[in-house]
Enzyme design. Structure first.
Site, mmCIF file in Angstrom:
data_model
loop_
_atom_site.group_PDB
_atom_site.id
_atom_site.type_symbol
_atom_site.label_atom_id
_atom_site.label_comp_id
_atom_site.label_asym_id
_atom_site.label_seq_id
_atom_site.Cartn_x
_atom_site.Cartn_y
_atom_site.Cartn_z
ATOM 1 C CG ASP A 243 -6.045 -0.140 2.341
ATOM 2 O OD1 ASP A 243 -5.849 -1.215 1.760
ATOM 3 O OD2 ASP A 243 -6.440 0.887 1.755
ATOM 4 C CG HIS B 199 -1.873 1.179 1.230
ATOM 5 N ND1 HIS B 199 -3.023 1.166 0.483
ATOM 6 C CD2 HIS B 199 -1.841 2.380 1.857
ATOM 7 C CE1 HIS B 199 -3.674 2.309 0.661
ATOM 8 N NE2 HIS B 199 -2.970 3.060 1.488
ATOM 9 C CB CYS C 161 42.255 11.301 -17.928
ATOM 10 S SG CYS C 161 42.575 12.841 -18.804
#
Length: 923
Positions: free
Chosen positions: A164, A128, A728
């Site tokens: 519920d 739910h 890099c």
């Protein structure tokens, strides 16, 4: 039982863990959510003995049914479970035949009888989408927003005979963001985390550890499904309450009000935190203050004087328009069609008839959606028109904005004539007062000259690494967005102004763009510092400064790209002329990393554009903001629409689609070697597109004992710690000659202690935060591995104890060739030092070259003969002698071996984005 908003399929992986206890499960329900729960439960070893779902609709099976049928799982498609309050006998027998231990209801719209709910050994569990007991009922997500809850979440509970009300098994929650919609909450949290929770709940039951916590009545609420008549806006409320009401009703049923005597529904609400833009007043029934139609949308005002904005309006006849076009919506005059346009209209009528097969005759008044079309039919319509109408590129929104056939043809004609062009670029900014300036950052996808939300509305947070806070939400490009961007770039190349533009004019635009980058360098550097953690002073000089230089350099190349004439063997008496032409490739894809967000964009896109191509660029997911600012500046520079497209998002979705796309002719990538290999494979399999790759490195730096030691220390530190080590070509391993090794290490540590670690916007900061949290964690693990393998941690190796993702500059010595530190790149501020014997030049060269990488390298020595010998023997794309990190826009840059191939920068970079055509004629 439950009603949810529209949803997008989310894919993610969870590690497969095999537990001792497994259950036989019956899955009851439907939807993509149900499908994902089903798939993940099977992956975890549970046996799904039956799937009970809804019948096919219009000949299409539910996604849960499709998945189960594919796996051979028994599937029962039941229109209903009971008649007159009693369970249908045949249904009950079919259910009991599968012998389930547990019923799992991930999403179910049918009423399931209690004898079915209670039948299995373990009963039934239900998902739910609210934190029960709050928001019981079928529209829980909507009411979470309508009520202005600060927390959203879901519950997995044991089914009982109430609505519920059963005992709680587990719950999860998340914060509700100010502009969250039903879809945003669902896609970000309720869908992915809900799947994981359902799997966890089932395993808890299997292991006998599942709790049953009674729901308290305190705080319990029940809200039913909202109907249209109940969704009218009550205006005497604050802006926030109005915003919550509109966003809570978004999609279904839609919050509405009365304007000029007719019902108008509002969609796409956001709180307006900036100043109210200028616009035209619009009287709204019941509102104390008129609305304001602006170029960005309709501004509305609460009784507290604060404002909100809605993006789209829908009228009673179903027609939807951008709110910004309210006063011009009725001005679409009927235009007289040319003979060619009549042919297009007739073709489109045939396409409509094929989609709306239930409609006998397509008339001017035929409404696409009222005749039964769905959102899937919109995609089909757009694609068929593109294929059958000479590549005419429409957007899904064009269909939604003109749903009647007559209006749709008018829109198509205006598009064919170019009359649908926007007068100016509309940019939604996230604005921040920072670094003594107001920084304005676009956050949407940039496609075909316009900023636009992702096709499915999905967003993600981009994080400030200095403190871990969210800078803003950024559009998360979908596959549809990639396809739109590629289509726009293809059209711009083949049919647009760009393809007809002479080279010198192309260069003029690039010079203008370089000027704009320079004019906005302080703002760009500030954004770079916020989004990537780059130290502001470095960002100003390198990240932005070199980007400006790169665009100016390649702008100068535009009208200097040329082929050659070639003398060939003549066959008398004929005379021949053979020459070559350098031509652009077409649509190019560019995928860039997060360490230098704007500079990496410039390195690749400047050469790409100078060669005459169009591009689709995907910035790194964690650093999208300078790329999007660049897109804004490209429009100001005058670049035609479609030439430059920027799609922020994930590599797994957007990047993968780019590598596979059949209309892309070249892909340039900077990133890791494993991803580069995958990209190369995808490019080969798809359409053999051209590829250039700048990948990982483990660049060796050799320091001989005859070097200038002060310089070697200073530049050796720069070789490692420049840009926080996120570089890099960073020196991944230093080889220091034995006689100077200890002094070199001592001096390095002394210099590190002088470095100031702190806020990258502080002008005195030397060392900022690592780019993102996951990278910091990887670096810390890297250090732990080094210590475990026996390397000596001389300094650092820890996270700095302050908010954000800061790491101490680190030094390791005694690193042996077999160790992980000697082989793998850290991409961080970690100096890895190995000593070599005095005078052993060939030995250290052998060790330096003993790597699969070959991006860069360096040597420090006063002996020029030794330096030249070493530079010849080093297996790397770049060799620095008595310097490091000295790149220039005119010098080609790229690697060898598994560091990739192809060049950025210099004249050689142009060749990556050109093809050579040979022409031979006889005269």
């Amino acid at each position: 039982m439950l009603r949810w908003g529209s949803q997008a399929l989310r894919r993610f992986s969870t590690g497969r863990v095999y537990f001792k206890n497994k259950l036989k499960l019956a899955l009851i329900g439907q939807s993509l959510f149900g499908q994902e729960v089903y798939s993940h439960l099977r992956k975890e070893g549970h046996r799904v003995v039956g799937v009970f779902t809804v019948p096919d609709k219009d000949g299409k099976a539910d996604p849960l049914a499709l998945a189960a049928e594919k796996d051979g799982t028994p599937v029962f498609k039941l229109p209903k479970w009971r008649v007159k309050g009693k369970t249908i006998k045949e249904v009950a027998e079919a259910y009991r035949s599968v012998g389930a231990d547990l019923n799992v209801l991930p999403f179910c719209t049918q009423f399931i009888p209690m004898d079915i709910i209670d039948s299995p050994k373990h009963g039934s569990i239900i998902y739910h989408p609210s934190i029960l007991p709050r928001h019981r009922g079928a529209s829980a997500i909507n009411w979470t927003l309508i009520m202005g809850d600060k927390k959203a979440g879901f519950s997995v509970f044991w089914a009982d005979d109430g609505l519920d009300t059963g005992p709680i098994l587990l719950q999860r929650s998340c914060d509700v963001e100010p502009d969250d919609t039903v879809d945003a909450l669902y896609n970000r949290f309720l869908f992915p985390e809900g799947i994981k929770a359902m799997v966890e709940a089932v395993q808890l039951i299997a292991d006998g550890k599942a709790p049953r916590i009674p729901q308290p009545e305190e705080g319990a609420t029940y809200e039913g499904i909202q109907k249209k008549e109940n969704a009218e806006i009550s205006w005497d409320q604050s802006a926030e309450v109005l915003h919550n009401w509109i966003r809570g009703h978004d999609k279904v049923p839609g919050a509405w009000t009365e304007i000029n005597g007719q019902m108008v529904t509002f969609y796409g609400s956001t709180l307006l935190n900036s100043s109210v833009p200028p616009g035209e007043l619009l009287e709204i029934k019941g509102a104390k203050k008129p609305g304001l139609v602006t170029k960005n949308g309709l501004v509305l005002f609460g009784n507290d004087g604060k404002a909100l904005m809605v993006r789209n309006l829908q009228f009673e006849d179903g027609k939807m328009i951008p709110a910004s076009q309210y006063f011009s919506a009725g001005e679409m005059s009927v235009v007289e069609l040319t003979a060619e346009e009549v042919k297009v209209a007739e073709t489109i009528k045939v396409i409509w008839a094929g989609i709306l097969s239930n409609v006998p005759i397509i008339e001017d008044s035929t409404d696409f959606f009222k005749s039964g079309a769905s959102s899937m039919d919109v995609a089909r319509l757009v694609e068929e028109i593109r294929q059958k109408c000479g590549g005419l590129q429409l957007q899904n929104e064009d269909v939604y904005m003109a749903t009647k056939f007559e209006d749709f043809i008018q829109k198509v004609v205006k598009k064919l004539r170019g009359e649908d062009q926007e007068a100016e670029l509309v940019v939604d900014y996230v604005s921040k007062e920072v670094n003594e300036m107001m920084v304005k950052m676009p956050y949407q996808c940039f496609i075909n000259g316009q900023f636009t939300d992702a096709d499915d509305g999905k967003t993600y947070d981009t994080i400030n690494p200095t403190d871990g806070s969210t800078i803003c939400k950024v559009s998360y490009a979908s596959l549809a967005d990639v396809d739109k961007a590629v289509a726009a770039a293809k059209d711009a190349f083949e049919n647009g102004e760009w393809g007809r533009m002479n080279a010198r004019e192309r260069g003029r635009l690039m010079y203008r763009l370089a000027d704009l980058l320079e004019e906005n360098q302080e703002e760009l550097a500030t954004i770079e510092a916020l989004d990537s953690g780059a130290v502001y002073t470095l960002a100003l000089k390198t990240h932005i400064g070199m980007s400006v230089q790169t665009f100016r350099y390649f702008a100068g190349w535009c009208d200097k790209i040329q082929g050659s004439t070639i003398p060939i063997n003549q066959a008398r008496p004929n005379r021949n002329l053979t020459f070559t032409k350098k031509e652009p490739l077409g649509v190019c894809a560019i995928i860039i990393p997060w360490n230098y967000p704007l500079m990496m964009l410039a390195w690749k896109s400047a050469a790409c554009l100078a060669a005459g191509n169009t591009l689709v660029l995907k910035p790194a997911q964690v650093t999208p903001l300078t790329a999007l600012k660049f897109a804004e500046l490209s429009v100001k520079a005058g670049f035609p629409k479609g030439v430059i497209n920027i799609i922020p998002g994930s590599g797994g979705i957007a990047g993968q689609r780019l590598s596979e796309h059949p209309d892309i002719r070249k892909l340039g990538f900077t990133g890791s070697t494993p991803i580069g290999k995958q990209i190369m494979k995808s490019c080969a399999v798809s359409n053999l597109k051209k590829v250039s790759l700048e990948l990982g490195g483990k660049s060796p730096l050799i320091i001989f004992n005859d070097c200038e030691l002060d310089k070697a220390v200073r530049m050796g530190m720069g070789a490692v710690f420049f840009n926080k080590g996120e570089n890099c070509i960073a020196a991944g391993r230093l080889f220091v000659e034995e006689s100077i090794h200890d002094e070199f290490v001592t001096r390095v540590v002394e210099e590190i202690k002088k470095m100031k670690i702190g806020d990258p916007l502080d002008r005195s900061t030397d060392h900022g935060p690592q780019n993102h949290k996951a990278h910091l964690e990887k670096l810390l693990q890297y250090c732990e591995t080094g210590v475990k393998e026996g390397a000596t941690l001389v300094y650092g190796g820890r996270q700095v104890q302050r908010p954000g993702f800061f790491m101490e500059p680190t030094v390791f010595t005694d690193v042996e060739d077999h160790m992980y530190l000697a082989k793998e790149e850290s991409f961080g501020p970690i100096m890895v030092i190995s000593k070599f014997q005095n005078g052993d030049i060939d030995g250290v060269l052998q060790r330096a070259n003993n790597t699969e990488y070959g991006l860069a390298s360096g040597v420090f020595t006063r002996d020029i003969n030794k330096a030249m010998y070493v530079s010849e023997k080093l297996e790397a794309g770049t060799v620095f002698i008595n310097t490091y990190n000295k790149t220039d826009v005119a010098a080609p840059f790229g690697g060898v071996k598994q560091s990739g191939f192809g060049k950025d920068l210099g004249e050689e970079a142009l060749n990556e984005y050109l093809k050579t055509k040979t022409v031979t004629l006889e005269y």
